[in-house]
Design a protein around this motif. Structure first.
Motif, PDB file in Angstrom:
ATOM      1  N   LEU A  67       0.830  -1.205   0.000  1.00 27.24           N
ATOM      2  CA  LEU A  67       0.000   0.000   0.000  1.00 27.24           C
ATOM      3  C   LEU A  67       0.867   1.259   0.000  1.00 27.24           C
ATOM      4  N   ARG A  68       2.025   1.182   0.609  1.00 29.06           N
ATOM      5  CA  ARG A  68       2.903   2.353   0.691  1.00 29.06           C
ATOM      6  C   ARG A  68       3.702   2.550  -0.589  1.00 29.06           C
ATOM      7  N   GLU A  69       3.488   1.664  -1.552  1.00 33.51           N
ATOM      8  CA  GLU A  69       4.121   1.825  -2.855  1.00 33.51           C
ATOM      9  C   GLU A  69       3.200   2.530  -3.837  1.00 33.51           C
ATOM     10  N   ARG A  70       1.975   2.877  -3.395  1.00 28.91           N
ATOM     11  CA  ARG A  70       1.018   3.536  -4.283  1.00 28.91           C
ATOM     12  C   ARG A  70       1.560   4.882  -4.739  1.00 28.91           C
ATOM     13  N   THR A  71       1.330   5.206  -5.995  1.00 33.18           N
ATOM     14  CA  THR A  71       1.748   6.505  -6.539  1.00 33.18           C
ATOM     15  C   THR A  71       0.553   7.401  -6.851  1.00 33.18           C
ATOM     16  N   THR A  72      -0.647   6.873  -6.675  1.00 36.61           N
ATOM     17  CA  THR A  72      -1.859   7.666  -6.908  1.00 36.61           C
ATOM     18  C   THR A  72      -2.730   7.617  -5.656  1.00 36.61           C
ATOM     19  N   PRO A  73      -3.535   8.638  -5.408  1.00 38.13           N
ATOM     20  CA  PRO A  73      -4.404   8.651  -4.223  1.00 38.13           C
ATOM     21  C   PRO A  73      -5.391   7.487  -4.259  1.00 38.13           C
ATOM     22  N   PHE A  74      -5.704   6.955  -3.082  1.00 32.24           N
ATOM     23  CA  PHE A  74      -6.673   5.872  -3.005  1.00 32.24           C
ATOM     24  C   PHE A  74      -8.081   6.455  -2.961  1.00 32.24           C
ATOM     25  N   PRO A  75      -8.999   5.940  -3.767  1.00 29.96           N
ATOM     26  CA  PRO A  75     -10.365   6.477  -3.774  1.00 29.96           C
ATOM     27  C   PRO A  75     -11.076   6.162  -2.456  1.00 29.96           C
ATOM     28  N   PRO A  76     -12.036   6.983  -2.061  1.00 29.04           N
ATOM     29  CA  PRO A  76     -12.701   6.816  -0.764  1.00 29.04           C
ATOM     30  C   PRO A  76     -13.729   5.689  -0.761  1.00 29.04           C
ATOM     31  N   VAL A  77     -13.276   4.457  -0.695  1.00 27.40           N
ATOM     32  CA  VAL A  77     -14.167   3.290  -0.649  1.00 27.40           C
ATOM     33  C   VAL A  77     -14.525   3.002   0.806  1.00 27.40           C
ATOM     34  N   PRO A  78     -15.799   3.043   1.192  1.00 24.68           N
ATOM     35  CA  PRO A  78     -16.164   2.696   2.569  1.00 24.68           C
ATOM     36  C   PRO A  78     -15.964   1.197   2.810  1.00 24.68           C
ATOM     37  N   VAL A  79     -15.398   0.859   3.965  1.00 26.48           N
ATOM     38  CA  VAL A  79     -15.034  -0.528   4.256  1.00 26.48           C
ATOM     39  C   VAL A  79     -15.610  -0.952   5.601  1.00 26.48           C
ATOM     40  N   THR A 133      -6.296  -8.135  16.483  1.00 26.09           N
ATOM     41  CA  THR A 133      -5.231  -7.248  16.008  1.00 26.09           C
ATOM     42  C   THR A 133      -5.260  -7.101  14.489  1.00 26.09           C
ATOM     43  N   VAL A 134      -5.665  -8.163  13.767  1.00 27.83           N
ATOM     44  CA  VAL A 134      -5.712  -8.091  12.310  1.00 27.83           C
ATOM     45  C   VAL A 134      -6.676  -6.997  11.863  1.00 27.83           C
ATOM     46  N   ASP A 135      -7.854  -6.947  12.467  1.00 25.27           N
ATOM     47  CA  ASP A 135      -8.829  -5.923  12.084  1.00 25.27           C
ATOM     48  C   ASP A 135      -8.381  -4.528  12.517  1.00 25.27           C
ATOM     49  N   LEU A 136      -7.734  -4.438  13.668  1.00 25.19           N
ATOM     50  CA  LEU A 136      -7.228  -3.140  14.103  1.00 25.19           C
ATOM     51  C   LEU A 136      -6.142  -2.641  13.161  1.00 25.19           C
ATOM     52  N   PHE A 137      -5.244  -3.546  12.747  1.00 19.81           N
ATOM     53  CA  PHE A 137      -4.225  -3.173  11.765  1.00 19.81           C
ATOM     54  C   PHE A 137      -4.873  -2.766  10.444  1.00 19.81           C
ATOM     55  N   SER A 138      -5.864  -3.541  10.004  1.00 18.56           N
ATOM     56  CA  SER A 138      -6.533  -3.240   8.734  1.00 18.56           C
ATOM     57  C   SER A 138      -7.162  -1.853   8.775  1.00 18.56           C
ATOM     58  N   ARG A 139      -7.861  -1.566   9.867  1.00 15.19           N
ATOM     59  CA  ARG A 139      -8.513  -0.253   9.975  1.00 15.19           C
ATOM     60  C   ARG A 139      -7.483   0.872   9.963  1.00 15.19           C
ATOM     61  N   SER A 140      -6.374   0.650  10.654  1.00 16.00           N
ATOM     62  CA  SER A 140      -5.324   1.664  10.684  1.00 16.00           C
ATOM     63  C   SER A 140      -4.746   1.919   9.294  1.00 16.00           C
ATOM     64  N   LEU A 141      -4.508   0.838   8.551  1.00 17.86           N
ATOM     65  CA  LEU A 141      -3.962   0.969   7.199  1.00 17.86           C
ATOM     66  C   LEU A 141      -4.940   1.681   6.272  1.00 17.86           C
ATOM     67  N   LEU A 142      -6.209   1.326   6.372  1.00 20.42           N
ATOM     68  CA  LEU A 142      -7.223   1.929   5.507  1.00 20.42           C
ATOM     69  C   LEU A 142      -7.425   3.403   5.852  1.00 20.42           C
ATOM     70  N   THR A 143      -7.364   3.726   7.145  1.00 22.83           N
ATOM     71  CA  THR A 143      -7.472   5.128   7.557  1.00 22.83           C
ATOM     72  C   THR A 143      -6.295   5.928   7.005  1.00 22.83           C
ATOM     73  N   GLU A 144      -5.113   5.328   7.026  1.00 25.27           N
ATOM     74  CA  GLU A 144      -3.929   5.988   6.474  1.00 25.27           C
ATOM     75  C   GLU A 144      -4.113   6.284   4.988  1.00 25.27           C
ATOM     76  N   LEU A 145      -4.869   5.418   4.296  1.00 23.66           N
ATOM     77  CA  LEU A 145      -5.134   5.641   2.875  1.00 23.66           C
ATOM     78  C   LEU A 145      -6.148   6.758   2.643  1.00 23.66           C
ATOM     79  N   GLY A 146      -6.859   7.143   3.704  1.00 24.08           N
ATOM     80  CA  GLY A 146      -7.829   8.219   3.563  1.00 24.08           C
ATOM     81  C   GLY A 146      -9.249   7.749   3.378  1.00 24.08           C
ATOM     82  N   THR A 147      -9.507   6.458   3.588  1.00 22.31           N
ATOM     83  CA  THR A 147     -10.865   5.949   3.449  1.00 22.31           C
ATOM     84  C   THR A 147     -11.467   5.703   4.827  1.00 22.31           C
TER      85      THR A 147
END
Length: 267
Positions: A187-199, A213-227
Motif C-alpha cells: 500500500l505504501r508503494e502507491r503513486t496515486t491517491p486511493f479512492p474513498p471506498v467505505p469498508v 489485532t488483524v482488524d485493528l491493523f486493517s482499519r489503521s492501514l485503511l485510515t492511512e489511505l484516507g478511506t
C-alpha cells in the motif's frame, strides 16, 4: 422467515468464472452485490447468506462466484479456493501486519499468496466490470463482500488493482468478513491517491484464525489511505461468522457511509 426465492436463483458462466445469482425483484438491477466465499466453500454453500442479502436489498443482483480452483486432495469439486492456501503454513495473525517484521516462513507464505491472489483478483474484476457495463451500472453501484480467503481476495481486488475505479468513481463498498490484507507493505508503494471506498471489517469475537489485532491493523492501514473503515464484532468463531454478522452486512449494503457514521454500532 425468509421469502421464497424460487425462480430467482440461477447458475451463470461468464468471463471464465462460474457461480450462482439471486436476481432482483424487478427485471433491471439497480445495484450489484458480489460475494466471494471462504476456503473450501462454493457458491451453493453460500446461498443462505446470499438470499438474506437479496431479501434486504430487493433491487440488487447478488452474484456469488465459485472459487477459481478446487482444493487439492479433497476430490470434491464443490470445495473451492481462490488461490493455493497451505493450511499448515498459513497464519492469519500476520495478515495486515508489515511482513518485514513477521517470521521468515510467514513472509514467504504471504509473498506467494499475494502474487496468486492478485492474478485471481484480475479475473474477478474483469467479471465485475463487464457485469456492471451490461447492466448500465458503475463501480459506485457495487458492493464487494469476501469471507475469510475470499476476504483477502476482495482486498486484493480493491486495494492492489485499478479496474474497480474509473474516472474517480470508486467502488460503492467493501466488506471483509473474518479476514485481513495480504502484504500490506504494498500500500505504501502507491503513486496515486486511493479512492474513498467505505469498508466494513466484520469479525468474530472468538475467531480462531484472525485475531482482533488483524482488524485493528486493517482499519489503521485503511485510515492511512484516507478511506473510512469500521469494525463490527459479534460473538462467533471463524466458521459461520457470515451468519452472525449478516444483519450488519445488510445494513452496510443499504447505505455504507451512513452505517459507518453510526459509531455506536462499531468497536
Amino acid at each position: 422467515m425468509m421469502k421464497n426465492f424460487d425462480g430467482r436463483v440461477f447458475p451463470w458462466n461468464a468471463d471464465g468464472l462460474t457461480g450462482l445469482e439471486v436476481s432482483p425483484e424487478s427485471d433491471k438491477a439497480g445495484r450489484l452485490v458480489v460475494l466471494l466465499h471462504g476456503y473450501g466453500g462454493d457458491a451453493l454453500s453460500n446461498m443462505t447468506f446470499a438470499c438474506a442479502i437479496a431479501e434486504s436489498a430487493p433491487g440488487a443482483a447478488v452474484c456469488v462466484i465459485d472459487g477459481t480452483a478446487p482444493v487439492p486432495n479433497e476430490n470434491n469439486p464443490q470445495k473451492r479456493q481462490w488461490w493455493n492456501l497451505d493450511d499448515d503454513a498459513f497464519d492469519g495473525a500476520w495478515c495486515s501486519f508489515m511482513p518485514d517484521l513477521a517470521p521468515k516462513n510467514a513472509r514467504d507464505t504471504m509473498r506467494r499468496a499475494a502474487v496468486e491472489a492478485n492474478e485471481t483478483a484480475g479475473k474477478i474484476n474483469r467479471f465485475v466490470i463487464n457485469r456492471l457495463d451490461r447492466d448500465g451500472l458503475t463501480p459506485r453501484d457495487c458492493v464487494l463482500i469476501g469471507i475469510s480467503q475470499g476476504g483477502m481476495t476482495a482486498f486484493e481486488c480493491v486495494l492492489f488493482r485499478p479496474e474497480l475505479t474509473r474516472a474517480g468513481d470508486a467502488l460503492g463498498g467493501l466488506v471483509s468478513i473474518g479476514s485481513g490484507i495480504l502484504r500490506p507493505d504494498r500500500l505504501r508503494e502507491r503513486t496515486t491517491p486511493f479512492p474513498p471506498v467505505p469498508v466494513l471489517l466484520a469479525r468474530g469475537e472468538f475467531d480462531e484464525i484472525f485475531p482482533k489485532t488483524v482488524d485493528l491493523f486493517s482499519r489503521s492501514l485503511l485510515t492511512e489511505l484516507g478511506t473510512t473503515a469500521g469494525i463490527v464484532e459479534r460473538p462467533s468463531g471463524h466458521y459461520g461468522l457470515e451468519h452472525a454478522v449478516c444483519g450488519d452486512v445488510c445494513a452496510f449494503i443499504g447505505d455504507p457511509r451512513s452505517f459507518l457514521q453510526k459509531k455506536s454500532n462499531l468497536t
